[in-house]
Write a protein that holds these residues in place. Structure first.
Motif, PDB file in Angstrom:
ATOM      1  N   THR A   8       0.844  -1.192   0.000  1.00  0.00           N
ATOM      2  CA  THR A   8       0.000   0.000   0.000  1.00  0.00           C
ATOM      3  C   THR A   8       0.882   1.245   0.000  1.00  0.00           C
ATOM      4  O   THR A   8       2.090   1.167   0.224  1.00  0.00           O
ATOM      5  N   SER A   9       0.257   2.403  -0.214  1.00  0.00           N
ATOM      6  CA  SER A   9       1.009   3.656  -0.191  1.00  0.00           C
ATOM      7  C   SER A   9       1.666   3.868   1.166  1.00  0.00           C
ATOM      8  O   SER A   9       2.807   4.338   1.259  1.00  0.00           O
ATOM      9  N   GLU A  10       0.939   3.517   2.234  1.00  0.00           N
ATOM     10  CA  GLU A  10       1.495   3.667   3.576  1.00  0.00           C
ATOM     11  C   GLU A  10       2.721   2.770   3.751  1.00  0.00           C
ATOM     12  O   GLU A  10       3.755   3.189   4.284  1.00  0.00           O
ATOM     13  N   GLU A  11       2.605   1.527   3.305  1.00  0.00           N
ATOM     14  CA  GLU A  11       3.714   0.573   3.449  1.00  0.00           C
ATOM     15  C   GLU A  11       4.923   0.988   2.607  1.00  0.00           C
ATOM     16  O   GLU A  11       6.072   0.856   3.037  1.00  0.00           O
ATOM     17  N   ILE A  12       4.649   1.514   1.412  1.00  0.00           N
ATOM     18  CA  ILE A  12       5.739   1.986   0.550  1.00  0.00           C
ATOM     19  C   ILE A  12       6.448   3.163   1.210  1.00  0.00           C
ATOM     20  O   ILE A  12       7.681   3.251   1.218  1.00  0.00           O
ATOM     21  N   GLY A  13       5.657   4.069   1.772  1.00  0.00           N
ATOM     22  CA  GLY A  13       6.233   5.219   2.452  1.00  0.00           C
ATOM     23  C   GLY A  13       7.137   4.818   3.597  1.00  0.00           C
ATOM     24  O   GLY A  13       8.238   5.354   3.755  1.00  0.00           O
ATOM     25  N   GLU A  14       6.685   3.848   4.393  1.00  0.00           N
ATOM     26  CA  GLU A  14       7.486   3.371   5.521  1.00  0.00           C
ATOM     27  C   GLU A  14       8.779   2.714   5.035  1.00  0.00           C
ATOM     28  O   GLU A  14       9.840   2.907   5.624  1.00  0.00           O
ATOM     29  N   LYS A  15       8.672   1.966   3.965  1.00  0.00           N
ATOM     30  CA  LYS A  15       9.839   1.237   3.452  1.00  0.00           C
ATOM     31  C   LYS A  15      10.878   2.188   2.869  1.00  0.00           C
ATOM     32  O   LYS A  15      12.084   1.968   3.004  1.00  0.00           O
ATOM     33  N   LEU A  16      10.407   3.251   2.205  1.00  0.00           N
ATOM     34  CA  LEU A  16      11.326   4.187   1.545  1.00  0.00           C
ATOM     35  C   LEU A  16      11.589   5.446   2.371  1.00  0.00           C
ATOM     36  O   LEU A  16      12.295   6.350   1.906  1.00  0.00           O
ATOM     37  N   PHE A  17      10.985   5.512   3.576  1.00  0.00           N
ATOM     38  CA  PHE A  17      11.152   6.657   4.476  1.00  0.00           C
ATOM     39  C   PHE A  17      10.683   7.968   3.825  1.00  0.00           C
ATOM     40  O   PHE A  17      11.349   9.004   3.896  1.00  0.00           O
ATOM     41  N   ILE A  18       9.527   7.879   3.179  1.00  0.00           N
ATOM     42  CA  ILE A  18       8.890   9.061   2.601  1.00  0.00           C
ATOM     43  C   ILE A  18       7.425   9.063   3.028  1.00  0.00           C
ATOM     44  O   ILE A  18       6.903   8.056   3.499  1.00  0.00           O
ATOM     45  N   SER A  19       6.758  10.209   2.844  1.00  0.00           N
ATOM     46  CA  SER A  19       5.364  10.312   3.292  1.00  0.00           C
ATOM     47  C   SER A  19       4.416   9.638   2.304  1.00  0.00           C
ATOM     48  O   SER A  19       4.752   9.427   1.133  1.00  0.00           O
ATOM     49  N   LYS A  20       3.217   9.302   2.798  1.00  0.00           N
ATOM     50  CA  LYS A  20       2.186   8.722   1.934  1.00  0.00           C
ATOM     51  C   LYS A  20       1.843   9.691   0.814  1.00  0.00           C
ATOM     52  O   LYS A  20       1.617   9.287  -0.334  1.00  0.00           O
ATOM     53  N   LYS A  21       1.838  10.978   1.121  1.00  0.00           N
ATOM     54  CA  LYS A  21       1.535  11.987   0.112  1.00  0.00           C
ATOM     55  C   LYS A  21       2.556  11.955  -1.022  1.00  0.00           C
ATOM     56  O   LYS A  21       2.203  12.073  -2.199  1.00  0.00           O
ATOM     57  N   THR A  22       3.828  11.782  -0.664  1.00  0.00           N
ATOM     58  CA  THR A  22       4.887  11.697  -1.681  1.00  0.00           C
ATOM     59  C   THR A  22       4.720  10.444  -2.528  1.00  0.00           C
ATOM     60  O   THR A  22       4.906  10.475  -3.749  1.00  0.00           O
ATOM     61  N   VAL A  23       4.339   9.335  -1.876  1.00  0.00           N
ATOM     62  CA  VAL A  23       4.107   8.088  -2.617  1.00  0.00           C
ATOM     63  C   VAL A  23       2.971   8.276  -3.608  1.00  0.00           C
ATOM     64  O   VAL A  23       3.067   7.873  -4.775  1.00  0.00           O
ATOM     65  N   ASP A  24       1.894   8.899  -3.160  1.00  0.00           N
ATOM     66  CA  ASP A  24       0.751   9.134  -4.044  1.00  0.00           C
ATOM     67  C   ASP A  24       1.138  10.042  -5.211  1.00  0.00           C
ATOM     68  O   ASP A  24       0.640   9.882  -6.329  1.00  0.00           O
ATOM     69  N   HIS A  25       2.030  10.972  -4.932  1.00  0.00           N
ATOM     70  CA  HIS A  25       2.524  11.865  -5.983  1.00  0.00           C
ATOM     71  C   HIS A  25       3.298  11.056  -7.026  1.00  0.00           C
ATOM     72  O   HIS A  25       3.105  11.222  -8.238  1.00  0.00           O
ATOM     73  N   HIS A  26       4.176  10.166  -6.551  1.00  0.00           N
ATOM     74  CA  HIS A  26       4.910   9.282  -7.471  1.00  0.00           C
ATOM     75  C   HIS A  26       3.954   8.378  -8.241  1.00  0.00           C
ATOM     76  O   HIS A  26       4.127   8.148  -9.443  1.00  0.00           O
ATOM     77  N   ARG A  27       2.928   7.879  -7.558  1.00  0.00           N
ATOM     78  CA  ARG A  27       1.957   6.985  -8.187  1.00  0.00           C
ATOM     79  C   ARG A  27       1.260   7.697  -9.356  1.00  0.00           C
ATOM     80  O   ARG A  27       1.080   7.116 -10.431  1.00  0.00           O
ATOM     81  N   GLN A  28       0.891   8.943  -9.146  1.00  0.00           N
ATOM     82  CA  GLN A  28       0.225   9.707 -10.197  1.00  0.00           C
ATOM     83  C   GLN A  28       1.152   9.936 -11.382  1.00  0.00           C
ATOM     84  O   GLN A  28       0.750   9.800 -12.546  1.00  0.00           O
ATOM     85  N   HIS A  29       2.398  10.246 -11.102  1.00  0.00           N
ATOM     86  CA  HIS A  29       3.377  10.437 -12.176  1.00  0.00           C
ATOM     87  C   HIS A  29       3.597   9.141 -12.952  1.00  0.00           C
ATOM     88  O   HIS A  29       3.748   9.156 -14.175  1.00  0.00           O
ATOM     89  N   LEU A  30       3.609   8.028 -12.222  1.00  0.00           N
ATOM     90  CA  LEU A  30       3.795   6.732 -12.866  1.00  0.00           C
ATOM     91  C   LEU A  30       2.641   6.412 -13.805  1.00  0.00           C
ATOM     92  O   LEU A  30       2.842   5.912 -14.920  1.00  0.00           O
ATOM     93  N   LEU A  31       1.426   6.696 -13.366  1.00  0.00           N
ATOM     94  CA  LEU A  31       0.265   6.462 -14.228  1.00  0.00           C
ATOM     95  C   LEU A  31       0.386   7.255 -15.526  1.00  0.00           C
ATOM     96  O   LEU A  31       0.103   6.738 -16.614  1.00  0.00           O
TER      97      LEU A  31
END
Length: 219
Positions: free
Chosen positions: A174-197
């Protein structure tokens, strides 16, 4: 054919005796190549080599065999007895079989419908420190190379961080789990997710997963 001091000692492995006999017949008039032993499965062949590795300079092996496949036999021989050159002789011309042979470091690959002339060409090239792949196999190798190059080109458009996020998405984090693993916020993960799409031309997470698998980011 009588063995000479310059002969290449060959071990041939196939679970069909008719194939072994046929190759023996093809080579019987050529003093440069002597089949000194034969086996009907990969395990027996490896045991022969392990017991007297210096006896053999060349291995001709089928792919599909009992106990130990030809590609596994090739891999083990190349890892432990690298002086032995290996020619795969197979009825399979599909991409998976060819990839496995190449990954096992086979020196050549010809099809079982090849004639005496092609077998001799393959033996000559390989024993002179070259390689030989049947004409039917070359397009498979080329297409695989092209596919890999396309994958590399597609991935170049993604940053290293985006590739990390994509791989983790494909592994169902999940975005939360990715954030924890990469030491970034959920918001940053969602930002990356949107760029990836946008960059991958996908409309959903399922599309991103397919993209990641296609481009080798996950197995």
């Amino acid at each position: 054919m009588e063995q000479t001091s310059n002969s290449i000692n060959i071990l041939i492995v196939d679970d069909h005796q008719m194939v072994i006999d046929g190759i023996r017949s093809m080579l019987q008039d050529h003093t440069a190549y002597v089949i000194v032993d034969e086996a009907n499965n990969g395990q027996d062949a490896f045991d022969m080599i392990a017991n007297n590795s210096e006896k053999y300079q060349f291995l001709i092996t089928d792919i599909s065999m009992p106990l130990l496949s030809g590609t596994e036999l090739c891999r083990m021989v190349k890892q432990q007895y690298n002086h032995i050159q290996v020619l795969i002789l197979s009825m399979y011309n599909n991409i998976q079989a060819v990839k496995e042979a190449i990954n096992a470091e086979a020196d050549g690959y010809i099809l079982k419908n090849a004639g005496k002339k092609e077998l001799l060409i393959a033996l000559h090239r390989i024993t002179n420190n070259g390689t030989y792949f049947s004409e039917d196999i070359i397009p498979i190798i080329y297409n695989q190379y092209q596919h890999k190059r396309q994958q590399d080109e597609q991935l170049k458009q993604l940053t290293s961080r985006e590739q990390e996020v994509l791989a983790l998405i494909a592994n169902e984090l999940t975005s939360e789990e990715i954030g924890e693993k990469l030491f970034i916020s959920k918001k940053t993960v969602d930002h990356h997710r949107q760029h990836l799409l946008e960059k991958c031309g996908c409309r959903s997470t399922v599309g991103l997963v397919k993209y990641a698998i296609k481009n080798g980011l996950v197995s």
